[in-house]
Design a protein around this motif. Structure first.
Motif, mmCIF file in Angstrom:
data_model
loop_
_atom_site.group_PDB
_atom_site.id
_atom_site.type_symbol
_atom_site.label_atom_id
_atom_site.label_comp_id
_atom_site.label_asym_id
_atom_site.label_seq_id
_atom_site.Cartn_x
_atom_site.Cartn_y
_atom_site.Cartn_z
ATOM 1 N N ALA A 91 -14.811 -11.167 -30.316
ATOM 2 C CA ALA A 91 -14.220 -9.894 -30.742
ATOM 3 C C ALA A 91 -12.841 -10.119 -31.337
ATOM 4 C CB ALA A 91 -14.116 -8.931 -29.554
ATOM 5 N N VAL A 92 -12.363 -9.111 -32.080
ATOM 6 C CA VAL A 92 -10.978 -9.067 -32.529
ATOM 7 C C VAL A 92 -10.372 -7.762 -32.018
ATOM 8 C CG1 VAL A 92 -11.299 -10.464 -34.593
ATOM 9 C CG2 VAL A 92 -11.662 -7.995 -34.717
ATOM 10 N N LYS A 93 -9.070 -7.634 -32.179
ATOM 11 C CA LYS A 93 -8.347 -6.415 -31.794
ATOM 12 C C LYS A 93 -8.597 -5.985 -30.355
ATOM 13 C CE LYS A 93 -7.652 -4.188 -36.239
ATOM 14 N NZ LYS A 93 -7.655 -2.914 -36.924
ATOM 15 N N PRO A 94 -8.284 -6.770 -29.351
ATOM 16 C CA PRO A 94 -7.677 -8.083 -29.417
ATOM 17 C C PRO A 94 -8.746 -9.179 -29.489
ATOM 18 C CG PRO A 94 -7.778 -7.384 -27.145
ATOM 19 C CD PRO A 94 -8.347 -6.268 -27.963
ATOM 20 N N PRO A 95 -8.316 -10.386 -29.909
ATOM 21 C CA PRO A 95 -9.258 -11.503 -29.959
ATOM 22 C C PRO A 95 -9.798 -11.805 -28.557
ATOM 23 C CG PRO A 95 -7.245 -12.013 -31.161
ATOM 24 C CD PRO A 95 -6.981 -10.753 -30.422
ATOM 25 N N ALA A 96 -11.112 -11.994 -28.475
ATOM 26 C CA ALA A 96 -11.730 -12.317 -27.186
ATOM 27 C C ALA A 96 -12.649 -13.505 -27.370
ATOM 28 C CB ALA A 96 -12.515 -11.111 -26.663
ATOM 29 N N PHE A 97 -12.654 -14.374 -26.378
ATOM 30 C CA PHE A 97 -13.411 -15.618 -26.468
ATOM 31 C C PHE A 97 -14.350 -15.743 -25.281
ATOM 32 C CE2 PHE A 97 -9.410 -16.079 -28.619
ATOM 33 C CZ PHE A 97 -9.766 -16.642 -29.836
ATOM 34 N N ALA A 98 -15.598 -16.053 -25.571
ATOM 35 C CA ALA A 98 -16.549 -16.354 -24.505
ATOM 36 C C ALA A 98 -16.645 -17.868 -24.407
ATOM 37 C CB ALA A 98 -17.910 -15.755 -24.823
ATOM 38 N N VAL A 99 -16.484 -18.356 -23.172
ATOM 39 C CA VAL A 99 -16.623 -19.791 -22.941
ATOM 40 C C VAL A 99 -17.917 -19.980 -22.149
ATOM 41 C CG1 VAL A 99 -15.572 -21.835 -21.896
ATOM 42 C CG2 VAL A 99 -14.114 -20.065 -22.897
ATOM 43 N N PHE A 100 -18.871 -20.672 -22.720
ATOM 44 C CA PHE A 100 -20.172 -20.826 -22.067
ATOM 45 C C PHE A 100 -20.154 -22.043 -21.146
ATOM 46 C CE2 PHE A 100 -20.849 -18.102 -25.629
ATOM 47 C CZ PHE A 100 -21.707 -17.129 -25.113
ATOM 48 N N VAL A 101 -20.501 -21.791 -19.888
ATOM 49 C CA VAL A 101 -20.322 -22.804 -18.840
ATOM 50 C C VAL A 101 -21.558 -22.893 -17.945
ATOM 51 C CG1 VAL A 101 -17.832 -22.378 -18.789
ATOM 52 C CG2 VAL A 101 -19.310 -21.112 -17.228
ATOM 53 N N ASN A 102 -21.546 -23.891 -17.040
ATOM 54 C CA ASN A 102 -22.667 -23.985 -16.093
ATOM 55 C C ASN A 102 -22.613 -22.866 -15.052
ATOM 56 O OD1 ASN A 102 -20.339 -25.160 -15.051
ATOM 57 N ND2 ASN A 102 -21.436 -26.713 -13.867
ATOM 58 N N GLU A 103 -21.421 -22.680 -14.425
ATOM 59 C CA GLU A 103 -21.299 -21.614 -13.418
ATOM 60 C C GLU A 103 -19.958 -20.893 -13.568
ATOM 61 O OE1 GLU A 103 -22.231 -22.633 -9.361
ATOM 62 O OE2 GLU A 103 -23.794 -24.007 -10.067
ATOM 63 N N PRO A 104 -20.000 -19.642 -14.014
ATOM 64 C CA PRO A 104 -18.755 -18.905 -14.285
ATOM 65 C C PRO A 104 -17.810 -18.830 -13.084
ATOM 66 C CG PRO A 104 -20.638 -17.718 -15.182
ATOM 67 C CD PRO A 104 -21.194 -18.881 -14.410
ATOM 68 N N GLU A 105 -18.363 -18.853 -11.856
ATOM 69 C CA GLU A 105 -17.505 -18.739 -10.667
ATOM 70 C C GLU A 105 -16.556 -19.937 -10.546
ATOM 71 O OE1 GLU A 105 -21.170 -18.905 -9.940
ATOM 72 O OE2 GLU A 105 -20.944 -17.004 -10.997
ATOM 73 N N LEU A 106 -16.932 -21.032 -11.184
ATOM 74 C CA LEU A 106 -16.094 -22.222 -11.088
ATOM 75 C C LEU A 106 -14.871 -22.164 -12.006
ATOM 76 C CD1 LEU A 106 -18.883 -24.986 -10.975
ATOM 77 C CD2 LEU A 106 -17.400 -24.278 -9.074
ATOM 78 N N MET A 107 -14.874 -21.197 -12.908
ATOM 79 C CA MET A 107 -13.732 -21.052 -13.817
ATOM 80 C C MET A 107 -12.557 -20.466 -13.045
ATOM 81 S SD MET A 107 -12.342 -21.262 -16.837
ATOM 82 C CE MET A 107 -13.334 -21.149 -18.332
ATOM 83 N N HIS A 108 -11.553 -21.289 -12.847
ATOM 84 C CA HIS A 108 -10.395 -20.842 -12.087
ATOM 85 C C HIS A 108 -9.424 -20.118 -13.014
ATOM 86 C CE1 HIS A 108 -6.791 -21.189 -9.535
ATOM 87 N NE2 HIS A 108 -7.684 -21.107 -8.567
ATOM 88 N N PHE A 109 -8.706 -19.154 -12.455
ATOM 89 C CA PHE A 109 -7.756 -18.388 -13.246
ATOM 90 C C PHE A 109 -6.741 -19.284 -13.950
ATOM 91 C CE2 PHE A 109 -3.528 -16.157 -13.021
ATOM 92 C CZ PHE A 109 -3.698 -15.503 -14.226
ATOM 93 N N SER A 110 -6.274 -20.306 -13.213
ATOM 94 C CA SER A 110 -5.243 -21.164 -13.805
ATOM 95 C C SER A 110 -5.822 -21.995 -14.958
ATOM 96 C CB SER A 110 -4.626 -22.071 -12.751
ATOM 97 O OG SER A 110 -5.625 -22.892 -12.202
ATOM 98 N N TYR A 111 -7.112 -22.306 -14.863
ATOM 99 C CA TYR A 111 -7.730 -23.069 -15.948
ATOM 100 C C TYR A 111 -7.927 -22.187 -17.186
ATOM 101 C CZ TYR A 111 -10.040 -27.027 -18.048
ATOM 102 O OH TYR A 111 -10.340 -28.096 -18.877
ATOM 103 N N GLU A 112 -8.272 -20.941 -16.903
ATOM 104 C CA GLU A 112 -8.410 -19.982 -17.991
ATOM 105 C C GLU A 112 -7.070 -19.838 -18.722
ATOM 106 O OE1 GLU A 112 -11.487 -16.790 -16.967
ATOM 107 O OE2 GLU A 112 -9.588 -15.719 -17.138
ATOM 108 N N ARG A 113 -6.014 -19.781 -17.926
ATOM 109 C CA ARG A 113 -4.673 -19.679 -18.488
ATOM 110 C C ARG A 113 -4.334 -20.911 -19.342
ATOM 111 N NH1 ARG A 113 -0.075 -16.838 -17.493
ATOM 112 N NH2 ARG A 113 -1.524 -15.098 -17.509
#
Ligand code: GDP
Ligand code: GDP
Length: 436
Positions: free
Chosen positions: A389-411
């Motif tokens: 998406a735009v306005k605002p830009p949004a990014f989907a990161v495709f992963v094995n398990e979304p729960e493993l995505m830590h907030f600090s890593y996203e940052r």
């Protein structure tokens, strides 16, 4: 497309905020570092069928020490001024009261559609109670129960059916829409005047567009701009216009219609809690943001002052780390000319679309540099990313398990994306999705 606005009016305790909360429902923000403000309980977004709209609970707008009847009269006036469709709410357990009649009297003055709801009809045996309400003169009342969630669908069917007749202010995509928000007296209307007074700015009509009288259109170097709700910045003198809740309501409405929001701060007074709250609304709405420090002419300064002030802003507005800061003076016009270029820049970043292959190179480089987090022996695997998406830009990161995505890593990923592509002035959103 500007969303239609629905307002709920009615005397206290008929169930306005109960219904408001039901309509708004649970809306969880995907923005992680929430500045600790949720949208005020008086204004939020609702959805019904395929319609999205904004909804106001006028009961949340208290007008100082006014007597009871004057309060609800003002609330009804606000509904008439601010809404496209009005829900007039009453209490079926108490029948029609003098206060209901008072609200009705104000609402007779508007041509806007009024939907009459009789609340607290918790079971079918109580339906008799609603016949009383025909006397209010708004046609068929809708029996509802806020606490049991009964009848809301029929009522909302009627509400959204009125959306068809609303004349909407729709500006072309290419026109940059911006608003100035900030507490009273920071210099918003002086800034508008200073910008419009710039020689190369031509205030003009745009052929073929319908416009609200509340907005101002101008052209600069061939680019068209709309200043959203210029009228709201100029005080008109109605009693409720000086109340904080009402100005918050106006600001939220203006933010919703804008691409870019200028958060104006008074350089003479510094930052106070209310500034943070207002800035938080712009951030939460996902708009491009510029922080404007006005009245810089009266600040006693040496070579360090600007830097210190900016540090102070960064500490107070952690969630707006992406927003550029501009120091200027509406009075002396110093650096006023830097505003339009800033607006163009952040607006371009807000709608920037990046190339998928470059994005994936950036993500893979990031992963190589800083290994993905793991939990209980399981490591996050990133397969690929895509801008969704735009306005605002949004990014989907495709992963094995979304729960493993830590907030600090996203940052961390956000920072890498910002370093690679810019995006100054706009929030960006990142979410982990399971690869299907
Ligand atoms: P407001 O002042 O108009 O915003 O009213 P509130 O939403 O705060 O509700 C006032 C009171 O009425 C609260 O105690 C609610 O729990 C209650 N209430 C709201 N809706 C219903 C309903 O449909 N049935 C019953 N029995 N009580 C309700
Ligand atoms: P608003 O309520 O945010 O729209 O603020 P106004 O534009 O009405 O300005 C409030 C007061 O601040 C007025 O007296 C202005 O003349 C004054 N003011 C606005 N901008 C400046 C500025 O850059 N420098 C100084 N010294 N005063 C300003």
């Amino acid at each position: 497309m500007a969303k239609p606005v629905v307002a709920i009016v009615g005397r206290p305790n008929v169930g306005k905020s109960t219904i408001f909360n039901r309509i708004v429902g649970e809306r969880v923000s995907i923005v992680e570092d929430r500045p600790g403000v949720t949208r005020d309980r008086i204004y939020n977004t609702g959805e019904w069928l395929n319609y999205e709209f904004n909804i106001i609970d006028t009961g949340g707008i208290d007008i100082g020490d006014e007597p009871f009847l004057a309060q609800i009269r003002h609330q009804a006036e606000i509904a008439i001024d601010e809404a496209d469709v009005i829900i007039f709410m009453t209490n079926g357990r108490e029948g029609v009261t003098a206060a209901d009649e008072e609200v009705a009297k104000i609402l007779y003055r508007t041509k806007k559609p009024v939907v009459l709801a009789v609340n607290k009809i918790d079971n079918p045996d109580m339906r008799e109670a609603m016949y009383d309400f025909y006397s209010l003169g708004f046609g068929n009342p809708f029996p509802i129960s806020g606490s049991h969630g009964i009848g809301l669908g029929d009522m909302l069917d009627d509400v959204v059916q009125h959306f068809a007749g609303i004349s909407q202010t729709d500006y072309d995509e290419e026109i940059i829409k911006f608003s100035l928000i900030g507490r009273p007296n920071v210099g918003k209307s002086s800034l508008v005047n200073a910008m419009l007074g710039e020689e190369r700015v031509i205030v003009s009509d745009i052929a073929g567009t319908t416009r609200d009288a509340v907005d101002t259109t101008f052209k600069h170097n061939g680019q068209e701009y709309v200043i959203i709700d210029t009228a709201g910045m100029r005080k008109k003198g109605k009693v409720y216009e000086t109340t904080e809740k009402y100005s918050v309501l106006r600001a939220l409405k203006a933010i919703d219609r804008s691409d870019v929001v200028l958060v104006v701060i008074n350089g003479e007074e510094g930052i106070i809690e209310q500034d943070k709250k207002i800035a938080g609304y712009a951030h939460e709405a996902g708009k491009a943001v510029i922080i404007v420090v006005n009245k810089w002419d009266v600040v006693e300064k040496d070579e360090k002052t600007m830097k210190l002030f900016e540090q102070n802003i960064r500490e107070h507005f952690l969630f707006l780390s992406y927003a550029p800061v501009v120091f200027l003076s509406a009075k002396t016009k110093k650096r006023i000319h830097t505003l339009v270029p800033e607006i163009i820049k952040v607006s371009e970043n807000h709608s920037q679309r990046v190339q998928t292959n470059i994005l994936n190179e950036v993500i893979m480089d990031a992963v190589a540099m800083n290994p993905t987090p793991s939990d209980k022996g399981k490591r996050l695997k990133i397969f690929y990313a895509a801008q969704v998406a735009v306005k605002p830009p949004a990014f989907a990161v495709f992963v094995n398990e979304p729960e493993l995505m830590h907030f600090s890593y996203e940052r961390f990923l956000e920072n890498r994306i910002r370093e690679a592509f810019g995006f100054e002035g706009t929030p960006i959103k990142i979410f982990a999705r399971a690869r299907k």
